[in-house]
Design a protein around this motif. Sequence first.
Motif, PDB file in Angstrom:
ATOM      1  N   THR A 156       0.810  -1.219   0.000  1.00 11.71           N
ATOM      2  CA  THR A 156       0.000   0.000   0.000  1.00 11.71           C
ATOM      3  C   THR A 156       0.838   1.262   0.000  1.00 11.71           C
ATOM      4  OG1 THR A 156      -1.681  -1.198   1.259  1.00 11.71           O
ATOM      5  CG2 THR A 156      -1.901   1.185   1.156  1.00 11.71           C
ATOM      6  N   SER A 170      -2.184  -5.307   1.518  1.00  8.19           N
ATOM      7  CA  SER A 170      -2.714  -4.702   0.306  1.00  8.19           C
ATOM      8  C   SER A 170      -4.112  -5.209   0.020  1.00  8.19           C
ATOM      9  CB  SER A 170      -1.800  -5.009  -0.882  1.00  8.19           C
ATOM     10  OG  SER A 170      -2.201  -4.300  -2.025  1.00  8.19           O
ATOM     11  N   VAL A 176      -4.430   1.701  -3.190  1.00  2.38           N
ATOM     12  CA  VAL A 176      -4.052   0.813  -4.290  1.00  2.38           C
ATOM     13  C   VAL A 176      -5.059   0.863  -5.434  1.00  2.38           C
ATOM     14  CG1 VAL A 176      -3.331  -1.541  -4.875  1.00  2.38           C
ATOM     15  CG2 VAL A 176      -3.089  -0.741  -2.535  1.00  2.38           C
TER      16      VAL A 176
END
Length: 440
Positions: A156, A170, A176
């Motif tokens: 991230t 993530s 993202v």
Amino acid sequence: MELPLHSLNHCLEFERAVLWLSENLSFDVDARVNLFEGNIRVLGGLVSAHILATDSMNRLIQGSYKNQLLDLAKDLGQRFLPAFDTPTGLPYAWINLKYGLMKNETTETSTSGCGSLILEMGALSRLTGDPKYESASLRALRKLWSMRSSLNLLGTTLDVETGEWIEHSSGIGAGVDSFYEYLFKAHILFGKEDFWRMFHSAYLAVQKYFRHGPWYHEADMRTGKATYWQLTSLQAFWPGLQVLVGDIEAANSSHREFVHVWKKFGVLPERYLLDHQMVHPTEKYYPLRPELAESTFYLYQATKDPWYIEVGEAIVDSLNLYTKVEGGFASIRDVTTMQTEDHQHSFFLAETCKYLYLLFDDSFLVDRNYIFTTEGHPLPVLSAWHERLPEIYIPSNRTCVKKEKPKRASAMSLQVCPALSLNSRHGEQLVESACHIPDA
């Protein structure tokens, strides 16, 4: 041919806005701005508006237009470039418009922040003939992709000077989200196959490591093991991206879960804990985000299922009931009490209202292929911008080839089939989706 009165009024308003900006807007100010936000909101808005101003089909400018918006965009793009002067090519998250990079500036940025610049800066290069904007954003994107894990996952947050990850967890939400979106949309807009190859690998990894039924949790980029089981409102863009890819079934499945949470509260909370089925205790707000309306628009364009129109009507009713105030619309501070706060983000007008409008009236999209940036700014798909234009995006090939059974077209009014293999010829090799992973 004379324009209808309402269209003429719109043209006059647009032309008046262009003149006002050209006379009053200056970027020579001592202001520290976020590169990502400035790119998607301001640069993207100027580039898109310039293209609309010069579009003979729309005729939004009745008088003479002297490329004022493009001049402003070029000036802003030039002021962004010092942010890319790093050992890695990854840009700083913040830049001062007047003085460039500030002393002791933070070196931390997000995956979205340095991987979601290619559409706007690439378009600026194509319009000005100067490759430096596209080159800077492309170098950053390729460096970022080289930092992926062996699972094809990215973290991230990262350090732009060392090129090392700071946050390894993530997902498809905040930090993202638009990275995935821009990989695929850059392929559509610029025709580069390496964008497609990157996206395809990244998408398959998302489906393998983040997806749990209709939901998407977060996972460690190194191991693929789940880290946080939560829904964030930004994730609601994902079904819309899946429509562009041709993964309609998966898009519909996730979209319906977001709609369920929306109906539960009346709006979509910023963060919802899936493992506890409750709103996050400190992120109970709804800042008028557009992502659910965006995905609803895409799914209706792909399927023409009237149920999505009903969803759009429900969203409009909720906005009018809970957020409409004198002079505009207010963000909601707490979705459990519907307490409002005196704040209306620019994306409410740029995206939320726009996607809801297009859901009910898509005449703007007729006879022209567009992609929308992550801030909802339309950019036309032009063959002149492509190194190699895939046939599925050529307007003359608008209809999917039908064999034993019809295949759904996907992607707005494009009515193209991104699900086609790029190696196929003239639509001979139809597949349900280029990226679909069947449920186990």
